[in-house]
Design a protein around this motif. Structure first.
Motif, PDB file in Angstrom:
ATOM      1  N   LEU A   1      -6.917   3.627   0.599  1.00  9.18           N
ATOM      2  CA  LEU A   1      -5.623   2.959   0.416  1.00  9.18           C
ATOM      3  C   LEU A   1      -5.458   2.512  -1.026  1.00  9.18           C
ATOM      4  O   LEU A   1      -6.296   1.807  -1.573  1.00  9.18           O
ATOM      5  CB  LEU A   1      -5.510   1.762   1.351  1.00  9.18           C
ATOM      6  N   LYS A   2      -4.376   2.978  -1.639  1.00  6.63           N
ATOM      7  CA  LYS A   2      -4.086   2.631  -3.029  1.00  6.63           C
ATOM      8  C   LYS A   2      -2.818   1.789  -3.066  1.00  6.63           C
ATOM      9  O   LYS A   2      -1.923   1.947  -2.231  1.00  6.63           O
ATOM     10  CB  LYS A   2      -3.903   3.905  -3.868  1.00  6.63           C
ATOM     11  N   PRO A   3      -2.737   0.911  -4.071  1.00 10.00           N
ATOM     12  CA  PRO A   3      -1.525   0.083  -4.175  1.00 10.00           C
ATOM     13  C   PRO A   3      -0.318   0.914  -4.583  1.00 10.00           C
ATOM     14  O   PRO A   3      -0.429   1.845  -5.379  1.00 10.00           O
ATOM     15  CB  PRO A   3      -1.868  -0.944  -5.255  1.00 10.00           C
ATOM     16  N   ALA A   4       0.820   0.566  -4.024  1.00 12.15           N
ATOM     17  CA  ALA A   4       2.078   1.247  -4.360  1.00 12.15           C
ATOM     18  C   ALA A   4       2.550   0.778  -5.729  1.00 12.15           C
ATOM     19  O   ALA A   4       2.366  -0.375  -6.093  1.00 12.15           O
ATOM     20  CB  ALA A   4       3.128   0.948  -3.302  1.00 12.15           C
TER      21      ALA A   4
ATOM     22  N   ASP B   1      16.495   6.679  -6.207  1.00  8.87           N
ATOM     23  CA  ASP B   1      16.394   5.329  -6.755  1.00  8.87           C
ATOM     24  C   ASP B   1      15.028   4.759  -6.424  1.00  8.87           C
ATOM     25  O   ASP B   1      14.613   4.730  -5.263  1.00  8.87           O
ATOM     26  CB  ASP B   1      17.489   4.438  -6.162  1.00  8.87           C
ATOM     27  N   LEU B   2      14.330   4.314  -7.469  1.00 10.33           N
ATOM     28  CA  LEU B   2      13.011   3.711  -7.300  1.00 10.33           C
ATOM     29  C   LEU B   2      13.082   2.248  -7.701  1.00 10.33           C
ATOM     30  O   LEU B   2      13.708   1.896  -8.703  1.00 10.33           O
ATOM     31  CB  LEU B   2      11.979   4.436  -8.164  1.00 10.33           C
ATOM     32  N   ILE B   3      12.444   1.416  -6.893  1.00  2.45           N
ATOM     33  CA  ILE B   3      12.382  -0.014  -7.199  1.00  2.45           C
ATOM     34  C   ILE B   3      10.932  -0.467  -7.115  1.00  2.45           C
ATOM     35  O   ILE B   3      10.070   0.270  -6.644  1.00  2.45           O
ATOM     36  CB  ILE B   3      13.261  -0.850  -6.229  1.00  2.45           C
ATOM     37  N   SER B   4      10.662  -1.674  -7.568  1.00  7.85           N
ATOM     38  CA  SER B   4       9.313  -2.227  -7.448  1.00  7.85           C
ATOM     39  C   SER B   4       8.936  -2.255  -5.975  1.00  7.85           C
ATOM     40  O   SER B   4       9.803  -2.460  -5.120  1.00  7.85           O
ATOM     41  CB  SER B   4       9.274  -3.646  -8.013  1.00  7.85           C
ATOM     42  N   PRO B   5       7.653  -2.064  -5.670  1.00  4.70           N
ATOM     43  CA  PRO B   5       7.243  -2.040  -4.272  1.00  4.70           C
ATOM     44  C   PRO B   5       7.615  -3.344  -3.570  1.00  4.70           C
ATOM     45  O   PRO B   5       7.382  -4.418  -4.105  1.00  4.70           O
ATOM     46  CB  PRO B   5       5.723  -1.882  -4.323  1.00  4.70           C
ATOM     47  N   THR B   6       8.232  -3.196  -2.410  1.00  3.29           N
ATOM     48  CA  THR B   6       8.667  -4.374  -1.678  1.00  3.29           C
ATOM     49  C   THR B   6       8.622  -4.121  -0.186  1.00  3.29           C
ATOM     50  O   THR B   6       8.878  -3.022   0.276  1.00  3.29           O
ATOM     51  CB  THR B   6      10.090  -4.809  -2.104  1.00  3.29           C
ATOM     52  N   GLU B   7       8.274  -5.170   0.551  1.00  2.00           N
ATOM     53  CA  GLU B   7       8.282  -5.065   2.017  1.00  2.00           C
ATOM     54  C   GLU B   7       9.692  -5.260   2.545  1.00  2.00           C
ATOM     55  O   GLU B   7      10.039  -4.780   3.603  1.00  2.00           O
ATOM     56  CB  GLU B   7       7.344  -6.112   2.614  1.00  2.00           C
ATOM     57  N   SER B   8      10.498  -5.985   1.813  1.00  2.00           N
ATOM     58  CA  SER B   8      11.849  -6.314   2.281  1.00  2.00           C
ATOM     59  C   SER B   8      12.867  -5.344   1.672  1.00  2.00           C
ATOM     60  O   SER B   8      13.811  -5.767   1.024  1.00  2.00           O
ATOM     61  CB  SER B   8      12.187  -7.753   1.920  1.00  2.00           C
ATOM     62  N   LEU B   9      12.649  -4.077   1.887  1.00  2.00           N
ATOM     63  CA  LEU B   9      13.529  -3.037   1.339  1.00  2.00           C
ATOM     64  C   LEU B   9      14.957  -3.188   1.842  1.00  2.00           C
ATOM     65  O   LEU B   9      15.905  -2.871   1.124  1.00  2.00           O
ATOM     66  CB  LEU B   9      12.977  -1.656   1.699  1.00  2.00           C
ATOM     67  N   LYS B  10      15.113  -3.713   3.046  1.00  2.00           N
ATOM     68  CA  LYS B  10      16.460  -3.880   3.619  1.00  2.00           C
ATOM     69  C   LYS B  10      17.348  -4.745   2.720  1.00  2.00           C
ATOM     70  O   LYS B  10      18.544  -4.549   2.662  1.00  2.00           O
ATOM     71  CB  LYS B  10      16.365  -4.514   5.016  1.00  2.00           C
ATOM     72  N   GLU B  11      16.734  -5.682   2.029  1.00  2.00           N
ATOM     73  CA  GLU B  11      17.504  -6.563   1.148  1.00  2.00           C
ATOM     74  C   GLU B  11      18.141  -5.798  -0.010  1.00  2.00           C
ATOM     75  O   GLU B  11      19.128  -6.243  -0.574  1.00  2.00           O
ATOM     76  CB  GLU B  11      16.604  -7.669   0.584  1.00  2.00           C
TER      77      GLU B  11
ATOM     78  N   GLN C   1       0.846  -1.192   0.000  1.00  2.00           N
ATOM     79  CA  GLN C   1       0.000   0.000   0.000  1.00  2.00           C
ATOM     80  C   GLN C   1       0.881   1.241   0.000  1.00  2.00           C
ATOM     81  O   GLN C   1       1.996   1.230   0.506  1.00  2.00           O
ATOM     82  CB  GLN C   1      -0.899   0.012   1.245  1.00  2.00           C
ATOM     83  N   CYS C   2       0.344   2.321  -0.544  1.00  2.00           N
ATOM     84  CA  CYS C   2       1.030   3.611  -0.529  1.00  2.00           C
ATOM     85  C   CYS C   2       1.141   4.085   0.924  1.00  2.00           C
ATOM     86  O   CYS C   2       0.169   4.028   1.679  1.00  2.00           O
ATOM     87  CB  CYS C   2       0.241   4.622  -1.362  1.00  2.00           C
ATOM     88  N   ASP C   3       2.330   4.530   1.317  1.00  2.00           N
ATOM     89  CA  ASP C   3       2.554   4.994   2.685  1.00  2.00           C
ATOM     90  C   ASP C   3       1.876   6.329   2.963  1.00  2.00           C
ATOM     91  O   ASP C   3       1.693   6.701   4.131  1.00  2.00           O
ATOM     92  CB  ASP C   3       4.059   5.100   2.976  1.00  2.00           C
ATOM     93  N   TYR C   4       1.493   7.100   1.933  1.00  2.00           N
ATOM     94  CA  TYR C   4       0.879   8.403   2.132  1.00  2.00           C
ATOM     95  C   TYR C   4      -0.642   8.366   2.093  1.00  2.00           C
ATOM     96  O   TYR C   4      -1.297   9.245   2.655  1.00  2.00           O
ATOM     97  CB  TYR C   4       1.389   9.426   1.099  1.00  2.00           C
ATOM     98  N   CYS C   5      -1.217   7.395   1.415  1.00  2.00           N
ATOM     99  CA  CYS C   5      -2.679   7.303   1.345  1.00  2.00           C
ATOM    100  C   CYS C   5      -3.198   6.878   2.716  1.00  2.00           C
ATOM    101  O   CYS C   5      -2.750   5.868   3.259  1.00  2.00           O
ATOM    102  CB  CYS C   5      -3.119   6.302   0.281  1.00  2.00           C
ATOM    103  N   ARG C   6      -4.119   7.649   3.276  1.00  2.00           N
ATOM    104  CA  ARG C   6      -4.618   7.362   4.625  1.00  2.00           C
ATOM    105  C   ARG C   6      -6.015   6.745   4.601  1.00  2.00           C
ATOM    106  O   ARG C   6      -6.270   5.770   5.273  1.00  2.00           O
ATOM    107  CB  ARG C   6      -4.639   8.642   5.475  1.00  2.00           C
ATOM    108  N   GLU C   7      -6.932   7.326   3.844  1.00  2.00           N
ATOM    109  CA  GLU C   7      -8.315   6.855   3.846  1.00  2.00           C
ATOM    110  C   GLU C   7      -8.554   5.863   2.714  1.00  2.00           C
ATOM    111  O   GLU C   7      -8.989   4.751   2.932  1.00  2.00           O
ATOM    112  CB  GLU C   7      -9.272   8.040   3.748  1.00  2.00           C
TER     113      GLU C   7
ATOM    114  N   LEU D   1       5.001   4.265  -2.773  1.00  2.00           N
ATOM    115  CA  LEU D   1       4.160   5.347  -3.298  1.00  2.00           C
ATOM    116  C   LEU D   1       3.206   4.846  -4.377  1.00  2.00           C
ATOM    117  O   LEU D   1       3.593   4.050  -5.243  1.00  2.00           O
ATOM    118  CB  LEU D   1       5.041   6.451  -3.899  1.00  2.00           C
ATOM    119  N   CYS D   2       1.961   5.372  -4.344  1.00  5.45           N
ATOM    120  CA  CYS D   2       1.009   5.112  -5.424  1.00  5.45           C
ATOM    121  C   CYS D   2       1.381   6.030  -6.591  1.00  5.45           C
ATOM    122  O   CYS D   2       2.278   6.877  -6.457  1.00  5.45           O
ATOM    123  CB  CYS D   2      -0.427   5.375  -4.954  1.00  5.45           C
TER     124      CYS D   2
END
Length: 174
Positions: free
Chosen positions: A14-17, A46-56, A6-12, A28-29
């Motif tokens: 929710l849109k896909p990143a 630097d932009l990458i595909s949306p990922t939860e494991s950004l640390k990797e 989900q986009c980290d800025y969308c609050r109400e 970001l959406c």
């Protein structure tokens, strides 16, 4: 099931990143991505595909995006690792090119496995056919042996009857 980021800025609503900013570590959406790029001039982050494991995707040593691939150690690395770090004398490749190469190698390997599997399937079919031919040959051989034994038994019986008849004839004429 793959969970959509989900986009980290969308609050109400929710849109896909659609992208994740490596520098800010936010997803970001499309709408917020446009705002982000306008604020930081397109391509500056630097932009990458949306990922939860950004640390990797972030180098733990240099804090930079891993954009390269070390072929010697077979791991993604950042530019600093390749220029100044422990991978500076190694064979380095752009991560996108390495990904394409790995996919190509995987496809080649899949094709080889498919061919081997097809050859194996044909070999199994051939073995089954040969087994059926051998079983047929074995059954014919058994039947032929029975037939020969029956004929021999019949001939022995005939000889036995002939000998007994001859013996009886001789005995009666003595």
């Amino acid at each position: 099931a793959v969970q959509m980021m989900q986009c980290d800025y969308c609050r109400e609503d929710l849109k896909p990143a659609v992208n994740t900013c490596v520098q800010y570590k936010i997803s970001l959406c499309g709408f917020h991505l446009e705002m982000h790029e306008a604020k930081f001039s397109q391509g500056a982050h630097d932009l990458i595909s949306p990922t939860e494991s950004l640390k990797e995707w972030i180098c733990s040593e240099h804090g930079k995006l891993k954009e390269y691939y070390c072929k010697d150690d077979e791991i993604p690395i950042c530019a600093s690792c390749g220029i100044l770090g422990s991978h500076k004398s190694h064979h380095i490749q752009d991560i996108t090119a390495a990904n394409h190469e790995k996919k190509s190698n995987l496809n080649t390997f899949k094709e080889e496995i498919t061919q081997i599997s097809e050859h194996f399937t044909l070999a199994v079919k051939d073995l089954k056919y040969q087994q059926s031919v051998l079983m047929e040959f074995k059954n014919k051989g058994k039947n032929q042996i029975k037939e020969i034994c029956n004929r021999l038994h019949g001939l022995v019986q005939q000889k036995e009857e002939t000998l007994f008849a001859s013996f009886d004839f001789i005995q009666d004429n003595l």
